[in-house]
Design an enzyme around this catalytic site. Structure first.
Site, PDB file in Angstrom:
ATOM      1  N   ALA A 330       8.899  26.163 -41.914  1.00  0.00           N
ATOM      2  CA  ALA A 330       8.678  27.499 -41.385  1.00  0.00           C
ATOM      3  C   ALA A 330       8.081  28.382 -42.475  1.00  0.00           C
ATOM      4  O   ALA A 330       8.038  27.984 -43.635  1.00  0.00           O
ATOM      5  CB  ALA A 330       9.995  28.100 -40.914  1.00  0.00           C
ATOM      6  N   GLU A 332       8.015  32.611 -43.721  1.00  0.00           N
ATOM      7  CA  GLU A 332       8.703  33.882 -43.485  1.00  0.00           C
ATOM      8  C   GLU A 332       7.806  35.100 -43.347  1.00  0.00           C
ATOM      9  O   GLU A 332       8.271  36.215 -43.604  1.00  0.00           O
ATOM     10  CB  GLU A 332       9.682  34.123 -44.626  1.00  0.00           C
ATOM     11  CG  GLU A 332       9.029  34.507 -45.981  1.00  0.00           C
ATOM     12  CD  GLU A 332       8.899  33.360 -46.969  1.00  0.00           C
ATOM     13  OE1 GLU A 332       8.851  32.200 -46.525  1.00  0.00           O
ATOM     14  OE2 GLU A 332       8.841  33.625 -48.180  1.00  0.00           O
ATOM     15  N   ASN A 333       6.527  34.967 -42.961  1.00  0.00           N
ATOM     16  CA  ASN A 333       5.636  36.131 -42.846  1.00  0.00           C
ATOM     17  C   ASN A 333       6.408  37.354 -42.343  1.00  0.00           C
ATOM     18  O   ASN A 333       7.164  37.262 -41.387  1.00  0.00           O
ATOM     19  CB  ASN A 333       4.512  35.850 -41.857  1.00  0.00           C
ATOM     20  CG  ASN A 333       3.859  34.517 -42.109  1.00  0.00           C
ATOM     21  OD1 ASN A 333       3.365  34.259 -43.189  1.00  0.00           O
ATOM     22  ND2 ASN A 333       3.899  33.642 -41.110  1.00  0.00           N
ATOM     23  N   GLU A 368      14.731  31.826 -43.119  1.00  0.00           N
ATOM     24  CA  GLU A 368      13.522  32.664 -43.017  1.00  0.00           C
ATOM     25  C   GLU A 368      13.880  34.134 -42.869  1.00  0.00           C
ATOM     26  O   GLU A 368      13.197  35.004 -43.396  1.00  0.00           O
ATOM     27  CB  GLU A 368      12.646  32.216 -41.842  1.00  0.00           C
ATOM     28  CG  GLU A 368      12.163  30.764 -41.915  1.00  0.00           C
ATOM     29  CD  GLU A 368      11.533  30.380 -43.241  1.00  0.00           C
ATOM     30  OE1 GLU A 368      10.833  31.226 -43.840  1.00  0.00           O
ATOM     31  OE2 GLU A 368      11.754  29.238 -43.695  1.00  0.00           O
TER      32      GLU A 368
HETATM   33 ZN    ZN Z   1      11.893  29.950 -47.997  1.00  0.00          ZN
END
Ligand code: ZN
Length: 924
Positions: A330, A332-333, A368
């Site tokens: 994943a 984390e935007n 995230e």
């Molecule tokens: Zn991370």
């Protein structure tokens, strides 16, 4: 211009404050065009602007710098402000030195007023002195920088840098890329960005360093029927023909690597946190219900972190989206977190409930979301401090999981994380947590178990040393102090030192600035408990590291936890009462291994046998013993004797690690002597009898999540070791499943065990099980099911089938993100896989070479080899083929091959293993 070439970081004479980005992707031709206007603060006079850009076609005629009329930024200009404030100008700055400071102040203030007035006249906007056009534009591909040279000097103050550019929507799962999916039976492209660590510069020219934070105003021109998402909510949308222009709210200041855009056909499910943050989980059309579980976790997690960090979630919305092609777990935007499908979607009917919920979804979502504070709000100053956000997010994700699902025993499961850190850090080719980064190309390789797992483990060690309450309080003040800014590792230590009064900086430097970790040898002599540390390494190389080790131990009961800080090579403590056993590193919160003398070890074995120890301690004793055996500091006989004490083990994490260790021992024993292999496999089958009888094939009414998770693992292991009754039952259930996909006989939790069992009986002349599994693979659109099948296919003992499986992974039927799932092949298939890797290297390097997955090809296929001859073969093959992005992984993998080879030799020399093993299972 030469001075800008070959530098690790951008020069500091200009700093971006605000980006106005407009992108127009074409999902059919797979190209995009864009324009950018960057509000830039010129800090000192210069003829150059230097920023990052790569792989873009810059439209040179569009490049200009325009002085802005008035500045909305209140950044004081160093030097000049000092003069305005009345301090004496520095003698080295200019020849104005000769004026008295009062006169200088007066003149300076008038000059500023004059400038403000002049630039505020709209008619002056186009005048030559206001608009600067570069005389030279250089794109230096090697350094990934764009150098703009101007004929005149750019004056300090705010201006706008405008650049037009074009790029390609690639298929490499990074930068601005296309991911494919089916919509109404039609194959479509979606547009997705993945910028971390240093890819934003390939989508738009920018100051692509985490410390260069700015606000982002994003506008997208996209086909009008698509959903277009970015970090912030939409503030305006205009449709013109087939194109709509979507304008997003300007973001708070953030780093470039967190900017994100996703465009495609999507559905979503939505909820709100108690303080009004809108949370959505997006997925492909028709899969939206699979997002409900993650949505629920996300809402609760945001509320939890708001309390824990004592700062509200900083954005008005949070979107999470499943992407069919994704290189990582994943990303984390800020406000738009992207996930691999298996890490976000959960299907009631077909997901292995336990496994996927815990490992893939909950842990990834909580990780995230932790970044939204730790990473996005407070950002690392430079990539050397990457571990700070990754280690912390990994650690806190377990804290969150433990709060949300206490029955999952998250902290016991955390041990799997520490173990991965320990296993990488016991190699001579490991690296310190804090790594010097001099070139963008070096960053990718530090996204590894050291930054994530060791990072998380040393944070846990520190937290348990300082106490949970003090740790949280200091952390909250750290977040508050550095919000919307950047921080270094030392800044966190400073906050914790302030909060605790302990010498945090000194203790932690010994863990983050040097690689490796200690093994603490423990013995009793003359009523004294003696501790001695030395660096633990699997190979023959000698390490002279020394650490400040916070040691926690218990004697005979858990009523009293005793502490000692081992600051030198050795120390000893008087023992008055010692109890029936002594366990060092209680709860396994310390990042080190423990080596007990023989008496202490025998006592612990007795304590395990008689169920006197906690699961975490049972886990630690077994794992340390296994590592010591691999390092040839302990015999295999002694390890197997210890393992026999775990025959009634039912804890999911402990048993799961025992199974992993069994696989490894079975392989190494097979290398040492084929006869020994059969005997050892039988020993492991006997060892797992108790748990397999307790768990059975059928889920029990109201059973725990962990039992559900464990069942599949125990059955898979029995299938791997060739247990006849398991193979037979698996086959019966698999055939029922082939007749009816929703049969209750093969729920997702045991499906992998059945697939492994089926592949165990497959060979070149009996292919039906293999063909059936391929059929199931082709039928399903669930990513988790596809991955499960790929992993199972690789377990086949027939090398001819392994070759077919490996070739299949290169076919268009397997997404390139999934190819790595089939690389961990059976012991019998190792050689085939190594030959296959060499034959296909060119293609593999071309397809995966620019990303992180290439390293998995090397480590999964090379590491299991077990002879000095193979190690040399690998070295020779890669002598002309290695490159910086795989260099470290390659060295680590070769080191493992040598370690295996040494281990094989030592087992061959040990003698009497088979006799001991026979005695052990007779006793069982
Ligand atoms: Zn991370």
């Amino acid at each position: 211009m030469e001075q800008f070439i070959g530098q690790p970081r951008l020069p500091k004479f200009a700093s971006p404050k605000r980006y106005d980005i407009r992108l127009k992707p074409d999902l059919v031709t797979c190209k995009f065009s864009g324009s950018i206007a960057i509000d830039l603060d010129i800090i000192s006079e210069t003829k150059f602007i230097v920023l990052n850009a790569a792989d873009l076609s810059i439209q040179y005629e569009t490049v200009s710098f325009t002085r802005k009329a008035s500045s909305s930024y209140s950044r004081p200009v160093p030097g000049r402000t000092a003069q305005v404030l009345g301090s004496a100008p520095s003698s080295s700055s200019t020849n104005l030195f000769f004026f008295p400071s009062v006169v200088l102040n007066f003149l300076w203030q008038w000059w500023q007023r004059l400038c403000t007035w002049l630039f505020s006249l709209p008619t002056l906007e186009g005048f030559g002195t206001n608009v600067f056009e570069p005389c030279k534009v250089h794109l230096v591909q090697e350094d990934e920088i764009l150098i703009l040279e101007f004929p005149e000097t750019l004056p300090p103050g705010i201006g706008v840098l405008a650049i037009g550019f074009e790029g390609i929507l690639n298929d490499k799962m990074k930068v601005f890329y296309r991911s494919t999916y089916e919509h109404n039976t039609e194959k479509k492209n979606m547009g997705v960005t993945q910028f971390e660590p240093v890819e934003a510069r390939r989508c738009f020219p920018c100051w692509d360093e985490p410390a260069c934070k700015a606000t982002f105003k994003i506008t997208l021109d996209v086909p009008s029927d698509l959903v277009a998402l970015s970090n912030m909510p939409i503030v305006d949308e205009k449709v013109e023909g087939h194109i709509k222009t979507v304008v997003y709210q300007e973001s708070p200041i953030m780093s470039t690597y967190l900017v994100a855009v996703v465009i495609g056909f999507f559905d979503y499910v939505e909820d709100h946190t108690s303080d009004g943050v809108k949370v959505r989980v997006y997925s492909q059309v028709g899969k939206q219900n699979q997002g409900k579980f993650a949505l629920n976790v996300a809402v609760k997690t945001l509320e939890l972190y708001r309390e824990y960090f004592a700062v509200p979630y900083p954005l008005p919305k949070l979107d999470m989206i499943a992407i069919p092609d994704f290189a990582y777990g994943a990303m984390e935007n800020y406000g738009l977190v992207t996930y691999r499908e298996t890490a976000l979607l959960y299907d009631e009917q077909h997901s292995a409930a336990a496994n996927k919920q815990l490992v893939a979804i909950v842990i990834v979502v909580t990780h995230e979301l932790a970044h939204q504070w730790f990473g996005n709000l407070v950002t690392m100053e430079w990539w050397t401090h990457l571990w700070l956000k990754e280690g912390f997010a990994t650690w806190v994700s377990f804290l969150a999981t433990d709060c949300l699902f206490p029955e999952w025993k998250a902290w016991t499961q955390f041990l799997q994380q520490s173990v991965e850190g320990l296993r990488l850090d016991e190699l001579a080719e490991s690296h310190p947590i804090e790594v010097e980064i001099n070139h963008a190309g070096e960053i990718d390789e530090i996204f590894d178990a050291i930054s994530y797992r060791k990072g998380a483990s040393v944070i846990q060690m520190l937290q348990s040393y300082l106490g949970a309450e003090c740790f949280q309080r200091s952390l909250a003040s750290y977040i508050k102090r550095h919000a919307f800014s950047n921080a270094k590792t030392e800044d966190l230590w400073a906050a914790l030192e302030e909060g605790s009064g302990e010498p945090v900086n000194e203790i932690m430097n010994s863990w983050t600035k040097q690689k490796g970790y200690p093994v603490v040898s423990v013995k009793i002599k003359d009523n004294k408990l003696e501790f001695e540390q030395s660096q633990f390494l699997l190979s023959d190389s000698h390490g002279d590291g020394q650490w400040i080790v916070p040691i926690i131990y218990c004697c005979g009961s858990y009523d009293e936890y005793r502490n000692v800080l081992l600051e030198t090579k050795s120390t000893s403590i008087d023992l008055e009462e010692r109890g029936a056993w002594i366990k060092v590193n209680v709860d396994q919160t310390g990042f080190y291994r423990v080596k007990y003398d023989e008496d202490l070890q025998a006592e612990l074995r007795y304590a395990i046998d008689n169920k006197m120890l906690t699961a975490t301690d049972r886990f630690g004793i077994l794992d340390d013993s296994f590592a010591l055996c691999m390092a040839r500091q302990q015999s295999l006989t002694s390890l197997l004797t210890l393992m026999a004490a775990y025959r009634e083990e039912l804890d999911c994490t402990v048993l799961s690690n025992l199974i992993t260790i069994s696989y490894k021992i079975a392989r190494i024993a097979a290398d040492a002597s084929p006869e020994l292999m059969n005997c050892i496999k039988f020993f492991f089958i006997v060892l797992l009898q108790y748990s397999s009888e307790k768990l059975g094939w059928e889920a029990k009414e109201g059973e725990s999540h962990l039992d559900a998770m464990l069942r599949g693992q125990v059955l898979s292991a029995l299938a791997e070791f060739g247990d006849e009754p398991t193979l037979k039952e698996a086959s019966r259930r698999f055939h029922a499943f082939l007749d009816d996909r929703s049969t209750p006989l093969l729920p997702p939790d045991i499906r992998k065990a059945a697939y492994v069992a089926v592949m165990h009986t497959v060979n070149a002349s009996n292919r039906s099980g293999f063909e059936s599994l391929l059929r199931v693979y082709r039928e399903t659109d669930l990513s988790q099911e596809k991955t499960r099948i790929l992993e199972s296919l690789a377990s086949c003992p027939d090398p001819n089938i392994i070759l077919e499986v490996l070739n299949f992974t290169l076919s268009s039927e397997v997404r390139s993100q999934d190819a790595i799932s089939a690389l961990a092949v059976s012991w019998e298939g190792r050689e085939t896989a190594w030959n296959w890797l060499r034959e296909n290297w060119e293609h593999i390097a071309k397809t995966w070479g620019s990303g992180s997955l290439i390293r998995r090809f090397v480590s999964s296929i090379v590491s299991p080899l077990a002879s000095f001859e193979k190690a040399r073969e690998v070295e020779d093959f890669f002598a002309t083929r290695s490159k910086p992005s795989i260099a470290r992984t390659l060295k680590q993998s070769i080191e493992r091959v040598n370690i295996n080879a040494h281990w094989v030799q030592s087992i061959q020399n040990e003698g009497h293993i088979a006799e001991t093993v026979e005695l052990l299972y007779q006793k069982n």
